[in-house]
Motif scaffolding. Structure first.
Motif, short mmCIF file in Angstrom:
data_model
loop_
_atom_site.label_atom_id
_atom_site.label_comp_id
_atom_site.label_asym_id
_atom_site.label_seq_id
_atom_site.Cartn_x
_atom_site.Cartn_y
_atom_site.Cartn_z
N GLY A 123 -8.77 6.78 4.33
CA GLY A 123 -9.06 7.66 4.14
C GLY A 123 -7.51 8.51 4.26
O GLY A 123 -7.10 9.10 3.28
N ASN A 124 -5.99 7.76 4.27
CA ASN A 124 -4.99 7.94 4.09
C ASN A 124 -4.60 6.76 2.66
O ASN A 124 -3.35 7.42 2.44
CB ASN A 124 -4.28 7.86 5.15
N LEU A 125 -5.38 6.03 2.56
CA LEU A 125 -4.74 5.24 1.35
C LEU A 125 -4.72 5.48 0.00
O LEU A 125 -6.12 6.03 -0.62
CB LEU A 125 -5.27 4.33 1.36
N ARG A 126 -3.68 5.91 -1.00
CA ARG A 126 -3.67 6.15 -1.77
C ARG A 126 -4.11 5.17 -3.36
O ARG A 126 -4.70 5.52 -3.66
CB ARG A 126 -2.04 6.51 -2.26
N ARG A 127 -3.32 4.15 -2.99
CA ARG A 127 -3.71 2.70 -3.31
C ARG A 127 -2.96 1.72 -2.31
O ARG A 127 -1.79 1.46 -1.90
CB ARG A 127 -2.96 2.86 -5.12
N ALA A 128 -3.50 0.74 -2.60
CA ALA A 128 -3.35 -0.07 -2.21
C ALA A 128 -3.75 -1.67 -3.22
O ALA A 128 -5.07 -1.44 -4.10
CB ALA A 128 -3.77 -0.96 -0.70
N LYS A 129 -2.61 -2.76 -2.76
CA LYS A 129 -3.01 -4.23 -3.79
C LYS A 129 -2.65 -5.03 -3.60
O LYS A 129 -1.64 -5.33 -3.15
CB LYS A 129 -2.27 -3.29 -5.48
N LEU A 130 -2.77 -6.36 -3.80
CA LEU A 130 -2.11 -7.97 -3.58
C LEU A 130 -0.99 -8.01 -4.43
O LEU A 130 -0.84 -7.03 -5.38
CB LEU A 130 -3.35 -8.77 -4.11
N LEU A 167 0.74 -0.44 0.23
CA LEU A 167 0.29 0.33 0.37
C LEU A 167 0.74 1.16 -0.26
O LEU A 167 1.89 1.74 0.07
CB LEU A 167 -1.33 -0.18 0.86
N GLU A 168 0.48 2.59 -0.36
CA GLU A 168 0.98 3.23 -0.47
C GLU A 168 0.07 4.32 -0.03
O GLU A 168 -1.62 4.78 -0.12
CB GLU A 168 1.00 4.11 -1.50
N LEU A 169 0.86 5.51 1.11
CA LEU A 169 -0.83 6.19 2.15
C LEU A 169 -0.12 8.40 1.41
O LEU A 169 1.23 7.87 0.23
CB LEU A 169 -0.06 6.12 3.41
N VAL A 170 -1.27 9.12 1.54
CA VAL A 170 -0.87 10.16 1.31
C VAL A 170 0.10 10.28 2.31
O VAL A 170 0.34 11.31 1.71
CB VAL A 170 -2.59 10.86 0.83
N VAL A 171 -0.09 10.54 2.99
CA VAL A 171 0.73 11.37 4.26
C VAL A 171 1.55 10.26 5.16
O VAL A 171 0.38 9.20 5.60
CB VAL A 171 -0.58 12.40 4.99
N PRO A 172 2.81 10.56 4.66
CA PRO A 172 3.15 9.22 6.02
C PRO A 172 3.06 9.20 6.38
O PRO A 172 2.85 9.46 7.50
CB PRO A 172 5.05 9.99 5.56
N GLN A 173 3.60 7.94 7.21
CA GLN A 173 2.77 6.97 8.86
C GLN A 173 4.41 6.69 9.04
O GLN A 173 4.52 5.66 8.33
CB GLN A 173 1.90 5.92 8.80
N ASP A 174 4.78 6.60 10.85
CA ASP A 174 6.52 6.08 10.71
C ASP A 174 6.75 6.18 10.20
O ASP A 174 8.14 5.92 9.81
CB ASP A 174 6.03 4.84 11.33
N GLY A 175 7.24 7.79 9.49
CA GLY A 175 7.89 8.53 8.05
C GLY A 175 8.24 7.36 7.01
O GLY A 175 8.98 7.43 6.65
N ARG A 176 7.29 7.33 6.44
CA ARG A 176 7.11 5.93 5.59
C ARG A 176 5.58 6.00 4.93
O ARG A 176 4.92 6.78 5.50
CB ARG A 176 7.14 4.86 5.22
N LYS A 177 6.06 6.53 2.84
CA LYS A 177 4.05 6.01 2.02
C LYS A 177 3.78 4.94 1.60
O LYS A 177 2.85 4.47 1.87
CB LYS A 177 4.23 7.01 1.37
N ARG A 178 5.04 3.83 1.89
CA ARG A 178 4.95 2.53 1.48
C ARG A 178 5.41 1.54 2.52
O ARG A 178 6.33 1.32 3.26
CB ARG A 178 6.03 2.71 0.04
N PHE A 179 4.49 0.35 2.42
CA PHE A 179 4.35 -0.41 3.04
C PHE A 179 3.88 -2.30 2.60
O PHE A 179 2.80 -2.12 1.58
CB PHE A 179 2.82 -0.21 4.15
#
Length: 192
Positions: free
Chosen positions: A149-156, A110-122
């Motif tokens: 609401g903070n997800l830009r995109r997510a996929k398998l 997944l990719e976030l709009v606003v970073p969480q724990d200093g990251r946007k991609r998990f």
């Protein structure tokens, strides 16, 4: 019960709002609308069958004709545009709660709009979701929750385990299997 629709914004939200009732009436669910390109935009529609039967080329054609007619009337895009309709594919986007819960146990990114724990991609194992939050077991073994609401995109993520779990996977090298099933994620195009 009203089916859960994926969250969209701007032009994609207007298109989703216009077409979702039509495809739902036809026995499909909207997975994602994506518009790309500027000169001649491409409107990409991903859908699933409500009955979870294999998605076939004929499904793409039926949705394309119905959605094309709706968009011709609604006219959300001025000028020429191209419509592509496809199944969500094996490495599908995770846009609805039911997608996260159905594919819990599989690898997702997944990719976030606003970073969480200093990251946007998990990246990690999907643990499911509810209306407000999605959950992953990260590669370091910790569990993390992310606001929807903070997800830009997510996929398998395509893995051998996901392929094995996906009963409707088409045979390699063909546009259709012997039963006429559409290849996962391959679009049916129509120009308008």
């Amino acid at each position: 019960m009203e089916p859960e629709r994926p969250h969209h914004e701007g032009l994609e939200a207007r298109i989703a709002d216009a077409i979702a009732p039509t495809i739902e009436h036809m026995g499909y669910e909207l997975v994602r609308v994506q518009v790309s390109g500027k000169e001649r935009p491409v409107v990409q529609i991903m859908a699933d069958r409500v009955d979870e039967a294999p998605f076939r080329v004929e499904d793409c054609e039926a949705i394309s004709h119905a959605v094309g007619a709706v968009l011709d009337v609604e006219d959300p895009i001025k000028g020429e545009w191209t419509l592509e309709v496809s199944s969500a594919g094996i490495d599908r986007p995770l846009t609805r709660t039911k997608d996260w819960n159905r594919f819990a146990g599989h690898l997702a990114s997944l990719e976030l709009v606003v970073p969480q724990d200093g990251r946007k991609r998990f990246r990690g194992i999907a643990l499911g979701a509810d209306a407000e939050t999605v959950r992953l077991r990260l590669e370091d073994g910790t569990d993390a929750s992310f606001p929807r609401g903070n997800l830009r995109r997510a996929k398998l993520v395509l893995t051998d385990a996901l392929i094995a779990a996906t009963a409707a996977a088409p045979p390699p090298g063909g546009a259709e299997d012997a039963d006429g099933a559409a290849p996962d994620g391959q679009p049916y195009s129509q120009r308008n």
